[in-house]
Design a protein around this motif. Structure first.
Motif, PDB file in Angstrom:
ATOM      1  N   UNK A  16     -34.709 -26.815  -7.492  1.00  0.00           N
ATOM      2  CA  UNK A  16     -35.642 -26.423  -6.441  1.00  0.00           C
ATOM      3  C   UNK A  16     -35.563 -24.936  -6.166  1.00  0.00           C
ATOM      4  N   UNK A  17     -35.882 -24.561  -4.932  1.00  0.00           N
ATOM      5  CA  UNK A  17     -35.787 -23.149  -4.573  1.00  0.00           C
ATOM      6  C   UNK A  17     -37.078 -22.388  -4.757  1.00  0.00           C
ATOM      7  N   UNK A  18     -37.003 -21.090  -4.506  1.00  0.00           N
ATOM      8  CA  UNK A  18     -38.185 -20.253  -4.502  1.00  0.00           C
ATOM      9  C   UNK A  18     -38.465 -19.582  -5.833  1.00  0.00           C
ATOM     10  N   UNK A  19     -39.266 -18.531  -5.765  1.00  0.00           N
ATOM     11  CA  UNK A  19     -39.745 -17.827  -6.955  1.00  0.00           C
ATOM     12  C   UNK A  19     -39.108 -16.448  -7.017  1.00  0.00           C
ATOM     13  N   UNK A  20     -38.715 -16.042  -8.207  1.00  0.00           N
ATOM     14  CA  UNK A  20     -38.039 -14.758  -8.363  1.00  0.00           C
ATOM     15  C   UNK A  20     -38.467 -14.100  -9.669  1.00  0.00           C
ATOM     16  N   UNK A  21     -38.568 -12.775  -9.645  1.00  0.00           N
ATOM     17  CA  UNK A  21     -38.780 -11.989 -10.857  1.00  0.00           C
ATOM     18  C   UNK A  21     -37.420 -11.489 -11.318  1.00  0.00           C
ATOM     19  N   UNK A  22     -37.038 -11.794 -12.546  1.00  0.00           N
ATOM     20  CA  UNK A  22     -35.708 -11.422 -13.036  1.00  0.00           C
ATOM     21  C   UNK A  22     -35.829 -10.476 -14.222  1.00  0.00           C
ATOM     22  N   UNK A  23     -34.809  -9.630 -14.357  1.00  0.00           N
ATOM     23  CA  UNK A  23     -34.721  -8.705 -15.488  1.00  0.00           C
ATOM     24  C   UNK A  23     -33.268  -8.270 -15.607  1.00  0.00           C
ATOM     25  N   UNK A  24     -33.030  -7.111 -16.239  1.00  0.00           N
ATOM     26  CA  UNK A  24     -31.637  -6.697 -16.433  1.00  0.00           C
ATOM     27  C   UNK A  24     -30.968  -6.207 -15.153  1.00  0.00           C
ATOM     28  N   UNK A  25     -31.721  -6.131 -14.053  1.00  0.00           N
ATOM     29  CA  UNK A  25     -31.135  -5.778 -12.771  1.00  0.00           C
ATOM     30  C   UNK A  25     -30.691  -6.992 -11.973  1.00  0.00           C
ATOM     31  N   UNK A  26     -30.876  -8.186 -12.519  1.00  0.00           N
ATOM     32  CA  UNK A  26     -30.515  -9.427 -11.837  1.00  0.00           C
ATOM     33  C   UNK A  26     -29.190  -9.950 -12.376  1.00  0.00           C
ATOM     34  N   UNK A  27     -28.289 -10.321 -11.480  1.00  0.00           N
ATOM     35  CA  UNK A  27     -27.032 -10.967 -11.878  1.00  0.00           C
ATOM     36  C   UNK A  27     -27.109 -12.427 -11.450  1.00  0.00           C
ATOM     37  N   UNK A  41     -27.281 -34.584  -8.539  1.00  0.00           N
ATOM     38  CA  UNK A  41     -27.390 -35.867  -9.218  1.00  0.00           C
ATOM     39  C   UNK A  41     -26.428 -36.845  -8.545  1.00  0.00           C
ATOM     40  N   UNK A  42     -26.288 -38.023  -9.127  1.00  0.00           N
ATOM     41  CA  UNK A  42     -25.430 -39.044  -8.527  1.00  0.00           C
ATOM     42  C   UNK A  42     -23.993 -38.563  -8.374  1.00  0.00           C
ATOM     43  N   UNK A  43     -23.473 -37.870  -9.382  1.00  0.00           N
ATOM     44  CA  UNK A  43     -22.062 -37.491  -9.377  1.00  0.00           C
ATOM     45  C   UNK A  43     -21.799 -35.999  -9.444  1.00  0.00           C
ATOM     46  N   UNK A  44     -22.874 -35.192  -9.518  1.00  0.00           N
ATOM     47  CA  UNK A  44     -22.666 -33.754  -9.730  1.00  0.00           C
ATOM     48  C   UNK A  44     -23.703 -32.941  -8.971  1.00  0.00           C
ATOM     49  N   UNK A  45     -23.398 -31.653  -8.795  1.00  0.00           N
ATOM     50  CA  UNK A  45     -24.372 -30.757  -8.180  1.00  0.00           C
ATOM     51  C   UNK A  45     -24.313 -29.398  -8.866  1.00  0.00           C
ATOM     52  N   UNK A  46     -25.423 -28.673  -8.747  1.00  0.00           N
ATOM     53  CA  UNK A  46     -25.506 -27.324  -9.284  1.00  0.00           C
ATOM     54  C   UNK A  46     -26.028 -26.395  -8.195  1.00  0.00           C
ATOM     55  N   UNK A  47     -25.409 -25.239  -8.107  1.00  0.00           N
ATOM     56  CA  UNK A  47     -25.829 -24.194  -7.160  1.00  0.00           C
ATOM     57  C   UNK A  47     -26.022 -22.916  -7.969  1.00  0.00           C
ATOM     58  N   UNK A  48     -27.257 -22.434  -8.009  1.00  0.00           N
ATOM     59  CA  UNK A  48     -27.629 -21.304  -8.869  1.00  0.00           C
ATOM     60  C   UNK A  48     -28.142 -20.171  -7.993  1.00  0.00           C
ATOM     61  N   UNK A  49     -27.615 -18.968  -8.203  1.00  0.00           N
ATOM     62  CA  UNK A  49     -28.032 -17.810  -7.409  1.00  0.00           C
ATOM     63  C   UNK A  49     -28.498 -16.680  -8.311  1.00  0.00           C
ATOM     64  N   UNK A  50     -29.635 -16.082  -7.946  1.00  0.00           N
ATOM     65  CA  UNK A  50     -30.115 -14.849  -8.577  1.00  0.00           C
ATOM     66  C   UNK A  50     -29.847 -13.712  -7.604  1.00  0.00           C
ATOM     67  N   UNK A  51     -28.954 -12.806  -7.983  1.00  0.00           N
ATOM     68  CA  UNK A  51     -28.585 -11.666  -7.142  1.00  0.00           C
ATOM     69  C   UNK A  51     -29.366 -10.431  -7.585  1.00  0.00           C
ATOM     70  N   UNK A  52     -30.039  -9.791  -6.635  1.00  0.00           N
ATOM     71  CA  UNK A  52     -30.808  -8.584  -6.939  1.00  0.00           C
ATOM     72  C   UNK A  52     -29.888  -7.364  -6.853  1.00  0.00           C
ATOM     73  N   UNK A  53     -29.141  -7.125  -7.934  1.00  0.00           N
ATOM     74  CA  UNK A  53     -28.328  -5.910  -7.944  1.00  0.00           C
ATOM     75  C   UNK A  53     -29.256  -4.694  -7.939  1.00  0.00           C
ATOM     76  N   UNK A  54     -30.365  -4.823  -8.654  1.00  0.00           N
ATOM     77  CA  UNK A  54     -31.418  -3.809  -8.636  1.00  0.00           C
ATOM     78  C   UNK A  54     -32.731  -4.516  -8.936  1.00  0.00           C
TER      79      UNK A  54
END
Length: 267
Positions: free
Chosen positions: A85-96, A157-170
């Motif tokens: 889920x989550x929102x929309x992001x533009x990513x490139x080499x400035x994203x960690x 999911x039933x037994x697991x979860x994922x947490x994903x972050x896009x950090x805008x370093x630049x």
């Protein structure tokens, strides 16, 4: 090695650490989805930048509502719909990118529910940014003061979860022009446009320091060991079908035609 052995004696669960550099976000998302669905281990993936710029939407995102599709088609920017889920992001080499994939009982007190995982992630990154800026978890975003620099996506999911972050370093100001003001936005945004709503991490912390601080914070909860990407790719199910996918040109053209500002305009 001594630290890891000591951690195991304390009974901390094992966390496999995959460090990437410049891996395209589509490949990263494929890896994440496969590990969530087919592995029974805990994983942390840190990708220091995406060499291929792209726009990434949540699983239920609609291009006509979230994107200025005409300019995206003209400039041939890839658009990806991820499996989380989550929102929309533009990513490139400035994203960690930092992703945590965990079994539901991996962290004591963390329940497999979005709010519980989100709250714990705020505690984790409190350690990462201790003494840096005015960090806080605000309406599911990571912010300095009232300006966002980290956006989150989750799947459980039933037994697991994922947490994903896009950090805008630049970020490039021009990339923000691809994004519409979303209909559902956090209250603290106060209708600000993207450039007044977000900030750059590089104004607060060096890139390498952030990554090392993140690994150290994770070691508070896990016994961390480096993992080999090639071994992961060959050990998982060969016929796994990803729900993450690149939107087709036809899908984007249809979304463009449905936008009032593009009616009668050739793109």
């Amino acid at each position: 090695m001594a630290i890891q052995q000591h951690a195991r004696k304390l009974g901390l669960p094992l966390m496999n650490l995959v460090r990437l550099n410049g891996t395209p976000i589509l490949k990263q998302l494929y890896l994440e989805e496969k590990l969530l669905r087919t592995s029974s281990d805990n994983w942390c993936i840190i990708n220091d930048g995406a060499d291929t710029p792209a726009i990434v939407m949540g699983i239920s995102g609609k291009p006509s509502e979230l994107l200025k599709v005409g300019s995206i088609l003209r400039e041939q920017v890839p658009v990806i719909r991820r499996f989380t889920g989550g929102g929309t992001v533009v990513v490139d080499n400035g994203t960690i990118f930092v992703t945590l994939i965990c079994n539901k009982d991996a962290v004591p007190g963390v329940q497999p529910y979005p709010r519980s995982v989100m709250y714990w992630s705020g505690l984790l990154y409190n350690e990462v940014f201790r003494g840096t800026g005015d960090f806080q978890l605000l309406e599911n975003d990571y912010v300095f003061g009232d300006r966002k620099f980290g956006g989150n996506a989750q799947s459980i999911t039933k037994n697991r979860w994922i947490h994903h972050t896009s950090f805008l370093w630049d970020y490039k100001v021009g990339n923000m022009a691809y994004l519409k003001q979303p209909a559902r936005a956090p209250k603290y945004r106060l209708a600000r446009d993207h450039t007044k709503f977000i900030c750059r991490m590089k104004d607060y912390m060096p890139r390498s320091v952030f990554i090392e601080n993140t690994i150290e914070a994770i070691e508070t909860y896990f016994s961390v060991q480096p993992a080999n990407l090639e071994a992961i790719d060959t050990s998982s199910e060969a016929n796994f079908v990803h729900s993450t996918r690149l939107l087709t040109k036809q899908e984007l053209e249809e979304a463009c035609e449905s936008q009032p500002e593009n009616i009668g305009v050739n793109v």
